[in-house]
Write a protein that holds these residues in place. Structure first.
Motif, PDB file in Angstrom:
ATOM      1  N   VAL A 253       0.799  -1.133  -0.056  1.00  0.00           N
ATOM      2  CA  VAL A 253      -0.071   0.104   0.051  1.00  0.00           C
ATOM      3  C   VAL A 253       0.873   1.226   0.029  1.00  0.00           C
ATOM      4  CG1 VAL A 253      -1.641   1.428   1.321  1.00  0.00           C
ATOM      5  CG2 VAL A 253      -1.714  -1.180   1.247  1.00  0.00           C
ATOM      6  N   CYS A 254       0.505   2.265  -0.756  1.00  0.00           N
ATOM      7  CA  CYS A 254       1.315   3.520  -0.932  1.00  0.00           C
ATOM      8  C   CYS A 254       0.873   4.422   0.225  1.00  0.00           C
ATOM      9  CB  CYS A 254       1.156   4.277  -2.371  1.00  0.00           C
ATOM     10  SG  CYS A 254       1.695   5.852  -2.402  1.00  0.00           S
ATOM     11  N   ARG A 255       1.776   5.008   0.913  1.00  0.00           N
ATOM     12  CA  ARG A 255       1.429   5.609   2.177  1.00  0.00           C
ATOM     13  C   ARG A 255       0.548   6.993   1.683  1.00  0.00           C
ATOM     14  NH1 ARG A 255       3.435   6.823   7.468  1.00  0.00           N
ATOM     15  NH2 ARG A 255       1.913   8.235   8.372  1.00  0.00           N
ATOM     16  N   GLU A 256       0.809   7.736   0.496  1.00  0.00           N
ATOM     17  CA  GLU A 256      -0.009   8.757   0.086  1.00  0.00           C
ATOM     18  C   GLU A 256      -1.590   8.208  -0.046  1.00  0.00           C
ATOM     19  OE1 GLU A 256       2.936   7.982  -1.021  1.00  0.00           O
ATOM     20  OE2 GLU A 256       3.816   9.579  -0.177  1.00  0.00           O
ATOM     21  N   GLU A 257      -1.553   7.061  -0.674  1.00  0.00           N
ATOM     22  CA  GLU A 257      -2.988   6.573  -0.899  1.00  0.00           C
ATOM     23  C   GLU A 257      -3.526   6.201   0.317  1.00  0.00           C
ATOM     24  OE1 GLU A 257      -4.686   3.124  -3.926  1.00  0.00           O
ATOM     25  OE2 GLU A 257      -2.957   2.671  -2.626  1.00  0.00           O
TER      26      GLU A 257
ATOM     27  N   PRO B 161     -10.492   8.710   4.457  1.00  0.00           N
ATOM     28  CA  PRO B 161     -10.651   7.781   5.458  1.00  0.00           C
ATOM     29  C   PRO B 161     -11.386   6.363   5.116  1.00  0.00           C
ATOM     30  CG  PRO B 161     -11.149  10.091   6.292  1.00  0.00           C
ATOM     31  CD  PRO B 161     -10.783   9.997   4.797  1.00  0.00           C
ATOM     32  N   VAL B 162     -12.313   6.643   3.978  1.00  0.00           N
ATOM     33  CA  VAL B 162     -12.941   5.453   3.618  1.00  0.00           C
ATOM     34  C   VAL B 162     -11.988   4.512   2.902  1.00  0.00           C
ATOM     35  CG1 VAL B 162     -14.843   4.732   1.657  1.00  0.00           C
ATOM     36  CG2 VAL B 162     -15.300   6.884   3.153  1.00  0.00           C
ATOM     37  N   LEU B 163     -11.167   5.034   1.979  1.00  0.00           N
ATOM     38  CA  LEU B 163     -10.214   4.258   1.240  1.00  0.00           C
ATOM     39  C   LEU B 163      -9.482   3.331   2.441  1.00  0.00           C
ATOM     40  CD1 LEU B 163      -8.946   3.050  -1.167  1.00  0.00           C
ATOM     41  CD2 LEU B 163      -7.542   5.315  -1.567  1.00  0.00           C
ATOM     42  N   ARG B 164      -8.795   4.265   3.311  1.00  0.00           N
ATOM     43  CA  ARG B 164      -8.062   3.542   4.201  1.00  0.00           C
ATOM     44  C   ARG B 164      -8.635   2.347   4.962  1.00  0.00           C
ATOM     45  NH1 ARG B 164      -6.589   8.091   6.636  1.00  0.00           N
ATOM     46  NH2 ARG B 164      -7.798   8.339   8.154  1.00  0.00           N
TER      47      ARG B 164
ATOM     48  N   HIS C 256       1.914  -4.482   5.183  1.00  0.00           N
ATOM     49  CA  HIS C 256       0.940  -3.539   4.771  1.00  0.00           C
ATOM     50  C   HIS C 256       1.564  -2.375   3.653  1.00  0.00           C
ATOM     51  CE1 HIS C 256      -1.487  -5.357   8.382  1.00  0.00           C
ATOM     52  NE2 HIS C 256      -1.751  -6.022   7.204  1.00  0.00           N
ATOM     53  N   VAL C 257       1.757  -1.302   4.629  1.00  0.00           N
ATOM     54  CA  VAL C 257       2.213   0.011   3.903  1.00  0.00           C
ATOM     55  C   VAL C 257       3.781   0.147   3.625  1.00  0.00           C
ATOM     56  CG1 VAL C 257       2.398   2.402   4.279  1.00  0.00           C
ATOM     57  CG2 VAL C 257       0.376   1.189   5.010  1.00  0.00           C
TER      58      VAL C 257
END
Length: 409
Positions: free
Chosen positions: A188-192, A197-200, A376-377
């Motif tokens: 997972v890209c940190r910027e993404e 909040p929903v995408l996170r 993950h990130v």
């Protein structure tokens, strides 16, 4: 001047964040920090410690930078590249008969044995995917037209479009573990992650508890949008999509007509979900671990990515037989021209010539737990940061997995 042994720095593979400095007293000092490389025995102990922590049998030594992919290919026996039509058609016989047996078990078995029948049938239909996979790499038979026909037909029960998958999968092999370029399980890209909040929350579930079925999202997002393919690919993509939609339009109504909606769930949907479990899990295990980096294009090295960045994971023999040895995956990344029925012999050769550089595991719960709760990130120095280290208040799904998943290795 201070000397720290590797073992004291990392008692467990995940505890990078522990502080080693006491803050009770403040004192001004002048110091020179000189990195001291651990001895070979200490490095071996360190890798062994990581192996046990992550659920691996072995974590390979870093491959020397002067080794090229061609150097590795040249050590493989010539016969592992030989295409044998008898062995190729034997894989079809194995998959067809095991799939038929699975459907028979679903139709005749009592309800309480259905999960076992679904597990068998889902694994058997994964064998069809491996056959199509060989066809896509042009390593199934010498007749390329036959390969395309067999590959298309093998993918139809999975409603997977053959040509779109082939084009995307070729990129995976060309860009294995290349950051933002690979097409299989990128970190997972940190910027993404921070963008919404929903995408996170969606990413936390996708890379956590839903991870063993996330190939469904990959299938849906990546293979049906004509705009993502080059103009010279679109015609073949359209043919594959037409075949898939024809199978849905004809096959599904026939199943429902003969067996009802419940029959469609029993005979098609549940084995299809079983296939996606293996599709997700195999791909995830083959290229994801806390010590395996994803690198930018200017830092990427093909030999390191394919040999050091790919994992051999052993499964029970019945799975290896039904899935045609696809989990002997390191030689497949060294050369896609090796047919699936020769991967086992090619792996033995790699063990003999490059064994100390290989990442090897036997499938176990600790391995899965590591991947699903840690990887993950993206972080350039640490490779991965777990969701619950970044946003502990939002990472209940990860905390739940840590509590309920077994830690057996």
């Amino acid at each position: 001047m201070c000397y720290l042994k590797w073992g004291s720095l990392l008692r467990r593979g995940f505890k990078h964040e522990q502080s080693l400095i006491s803050t009770r007293r403040t004192k001004s000092v002048q110091a020179v920090a000189t990195p001291v490389a651990p001895s070979s025995s200490e490095s071996a102990d360190y890798r062994k410690q990581l192996s046990e922590s992550y659920g691996f049998r072995q974590i390979g030594e870093p491959l020397p930078e002067n080794v090229t992919l061609k150097d590795i290919v040249n050590t493989l026996p010539k016969e592992v590249f030989d295409i044998d039509d008898v062995k190729a058609w034997k894989t079809i016989l194995v998959s067809a008969s095991s799939y038929a047996l699975g459907l028979f078990m679903i139709s005749k078995g009592p309800w309480y044995l259905l999960p076992l029948a679904w597990a068998w049938t889902g694994t058997a239909v994964t064998g069809f995917f491996v056959i199509g996979h060989d066809c896509a790499h042009k390593s199934f038979t010498r007749n390329k037209l036959v390969e395309d026909i067999v590959g298309t037909l093998a993918f139809l029960p999975l409603i997977y479009p053959y040509e779109p998958w082939r084009f995307k999968h070729d990129r995976h092999h060309a860009k294995t573990n290349m950051l933002s370029e690979d097409t299989a399980w990128l970190p997972v890209c940190r910027e993404e992650f921070d963008s919404s909040p929903v995408l996170r929350k969606a990413l936390i579930y996708a890379y956590g508890p839903f991870r063993p079925w996330m190939s469904i999202a990959h299938w849906l997002i990546c293979h049906f949008n004509l705009k993502t393919f080059r103009p010279n690919q679109v015609k073949r993509v359209k043919i594959s999509l037409a075949c898939v939609f024809a199978f849905i339009a004809i096959g599904w109504p026939l199943i429902v007509y003969k067996t009802g909606i419940v029959g469609w769930i029993k005979f098609w949907l549940m084995p299809w979900l079983g296939y996606h479990f293996w599709m997700s899990t195999f791909t995830m295990v083959h290229h994801t671990a806390p010590h395996i980096p994803f690198k930018s294009s200017d830092e990427w090295n093909a030999a390191q990515a394919q040999l050091n960045g790919t994992v051999h994971c052993g499964y029970p023999n019945w799975i290896e037989i039904l899935c045609h040895d696809i989990n002997f995956h390191i030689p497949h990344h060294i050369s896609t021209k090796i047919p699936s029925y020769n991967l086992r012999a090619a792996h033995q050769s790699l063990q003999g010539n490059w064994g100390k550089y290989l990442n090897e595991a036997t499938w176990n719960w600790r391995l899965m737990k590591t991947i699903m709760t840690v990887c993950h990130v993206y972080h350039k120095e640490q490779n991965y940061i777990a969701f619950d280290k970044l946003v502990p208040e939002e990472s209940q799904p990860i905390s739940f997995l840590k509590k309920v998943m077994p830690d057996y290795a």
